[in-house]
Design an enzyme around this catalytic site. Structure first.
Site, short mmCIF file in Angstrom:
data_model
loop_
_atom_site.label_atom_id
_atom_site.label_comp_id
_atom_site.label_asym_id
_atom_site.label_seq_id
_atom_site.Cartn_x
_atom_site.Cartn_y
_atom_site.Cartn_z
N HIS A 6 23.19 37.88 -44.52
CA HIS A 6 24.45 37.77 -43.81
C HIS A 6 24.28 38.25 -42.37
O HIS A 6 23.46 39.14 -42.09
CB HIS A 6 25.53 38.63 -44.48
N ALA A 7 25.03 37.67 -41.47
CA ALA A 7 25.06 38.19 -40.10
C ALA A 7 25.60 39.61 -40.12
O ALA A 7 26.48 39.94 -40.93
CB ALA A 7 25.95 37.30 -39.24
#
Length: 558
Positions: A202-203
């Site tokens: 995930h960012a």
């Protein structure tokens, strides 16, 4: 382990350095401090946007060997005096800055006398992306090729159908199950670790990476299937009260399963909301709207121009509800002000903006979740490590509003299936929606990662995030639909197997997260090669499980 070390180009020893002690995304830095006093190293991680340098380590006079984390690009500053926990970026009072691109299993040397610095590369880092090709080749040789020879008659068997009509509305569209299967397989892979690569994770806060796609795609494809199932219920003349109770039962079941899988055992910090919980809430709202506001049959409009907007005009009552939800969301986000947090703040708090809004993680979104749920939220977000932020739940309460919009955009794709019979027009209409949702989302985020009115943010489930991920979903469904249900050069397998038992796949991979033979480790020797090899293995195990269930005609849905 020597054969593995050779494969990943990490010898047991290099000029006296114990290379076997390095783990994935680590490197050695030998610091030679020739000054009589200690020096202080401060670090700034590239993903910590608008942050100050943070104190990393104090190095005494002489030689010191330290390990560096190389997962994110990091720059360092050397100071002769300790200035506290942080050092502002615009403060020029430091000995030197180190912008060396440190890589995994590299060995570096830093020499300083307290006045100047010099950095050397003693051993080049390894190419962390080479294992991707290596793992693909290994599985292709030892697994995929033998498996292909066994199941090719099932995987590439072309169904015999009436070619005069590529797609009929009555047959089950394999592209829908395939889309769902791609989402669940990708979700399992990234949940297992995604090879330990940054781009599959995930960012940290703003941005869009591989892992950020799977959840919104799942919500979206659920929306696609809602009008199809609701129309079936209405055509059977099932009492709407009975149908609503079934919707409510399914929603509560999803919420309960999600609570069981992700809540943990600590009652003081038991997590109430999560992935399946959000599924349940969004399904309850959107399915109820469709049940009471959707038409059973969709006739063409008298005026031709109206048919170009049929999926909107046929559902205008639902659009009114969605617009109300959108207005409420925007008003709360941009007009509500809380203590220590300005209106419209969408940042991670902590050290962001030099710590100016330290306790304002997620702005009003985080405040609402914290006020209602207290400690019963996700305790270990990535931003906690990077920004030193407080706990924040990416599947909290307020984000349900925009998630409902995401599901509703999926409903639009489902309505297109019901209202448009021509496969060409369906594909064109989906592409149209992909273009405009993507364009609006890109405008909102300013065509960038950090700028724009509403940045792309999975943690906040921002409106731009909803629109961009829905745009990609429209494109993926169009691609699958044309290849599988129209041209029929692919029948969707093996993803089709997974998509037809997605809930079993999700629950199963969650329960067996740490169980052999699906998961395993090798002497704690963690590298990208081993992590990727094991993650792919675990994912393929679940594909085989779904194939077995498919062959036994075992299909389960809530």
């Amino acid at each position: 382990m020597s054969y593995i070390n050779k494969m990943i180009d990490n010898p047991d020893e290099f000029e006296g350095f114990d290379m076997s002690s390095l783990r994935m995304d680590e490197a050695f830095l030998q610091i030679i401090n020739s000054s009589p006093n200690s020096i202080y190293i401060y670090e700034l991680i590239s993903e910590c946007i608008k942050c100050p340098y943070k104190k990393f380590i104090a190095v005494p006079s002489g030689s010191t060997l330290i390990k560096l984390k190389t997962r994110f690009k990091t720059i360092y500053r050397l100071l002769n005096t300790q200035v506290g926990a942080t050092h502002p970026v615009d403060n020029d009072d430091f000995v030197c800055g180190i912008k060396q691109d440190f890589g995994q299993f590299g060995v570096y040397k830093l020499e300083t006398n307290g006045i100047i610095c010099n950095t050397q590369v003693l051993k080049q880092p390894v190419n962390i992306y080479l294992p991707i090709l290596t793992v693909i080749l290994i599985y292709s040789i030892f697994f995929l090729i033998p498996l292909y020879s066994i199941v090719k008659k099932y995987v590439f068997k072309k169904d015999v159908k009436n070619e005069s009509d590529p797609v009929t509305t009555k047959e089950r569209l394999k592209s829908l199950d395939t889309f769902r299967g791609i989402s669940i397989v990708l979700m399992i892979f990234v949940n297992y670790g995604g090879g330990g690569y940054v781009f599959t994770d995930h960012a940290v806060w703003n941005g869009l990476q591989v892992a950020d796609l799977v959840f919104p795609w799942f919500l979206w494809i659920m929306g696609v299937c809602i009008p199809i199932s609701i129309r079936s219920v209405l055509k059977k003349e099932t009492p709407k009260g009975t149908a609503f109770l079934n919707i409510l039962r399914r929603s509560c079941t999803l919420f309960a399963i999600g609570l069981f899988l992700g809540s943990g055992t600590n009652l003081e910090k038991l997590r109430i909301f999560g992935v399946l919980q959000r599924f349940g809430i969004c399904y309850l709202v959107v399915a109820t709207m469709c049940l009471f506001l959707m038409e059973v049959d969709y006739a063409e409009f008298d005026r031709k121009w109206k048919n170009y907007f049929s999926e909107i005009l046929h559902t205008y009552k639902m659009w009114i509800i969605i617009l109300i939800i959108l207005i409420i969301y925007c008003l709360v986000i941009f007009l509500v002000e809380i203590d220590g947090c300005p209106k419209g703040y969408l940042g991670p708090g902590g050290f962001h903006e030099n710590g100016k809004y330290f306790n304002c993680t997620g702005g009003v979104t985080g405040h609402i979740d914290e006020a209602i749920l207290g400690n019963h939220i996700y305790q270990y977000p990535t931003i906690k490590e990077i920004y030193n932020s407080k706990p924040f739940d990416p599947e909290g309460i307020f984000g349900c509003l925009t998630s409902i919009i995401q599901v509703f955009l999926g409903v639009k794709a489902g309505i297109i299936l019901l209202t448009i019979k021509c496969y060409k027009k369906r594909a064109i209409r989906w592409t149209f929606w992909a273009f405009y949702t993507g364009l609006i989302g890109a405008v909102l985020c300013g065509f960038s990662k950090e700028n724009g009115v509403i940045p792309l943010n999975k943690n906040l489930w921002s409106l731009s995030f909803v629109l961009v991920t829905s745009s990609l979903a429209f494109l993926l469904l169009t691609f699958c639909y044309l290849l599988i249900d129209v041209i029929k050069i692919w029948n969707g397998k093996p993803f089709l197997f997974a998509g037809m038992n997605a809930i079993i796949m999700y629950i199963g991979h969650s329960i067996t997260y740490s169980n052999f033979p699906i998961r395993w480790d090798v002497d704690n020797n963690e590298t990208h090669f081993l992590r990727l090899f094991e993650n792919v293995w675990g994912t393929m195990c679940w594909i085989l499980v779904s194939y077995y269930l498919y062959k036994k005609k075992i299909f389960y849905s809530i």
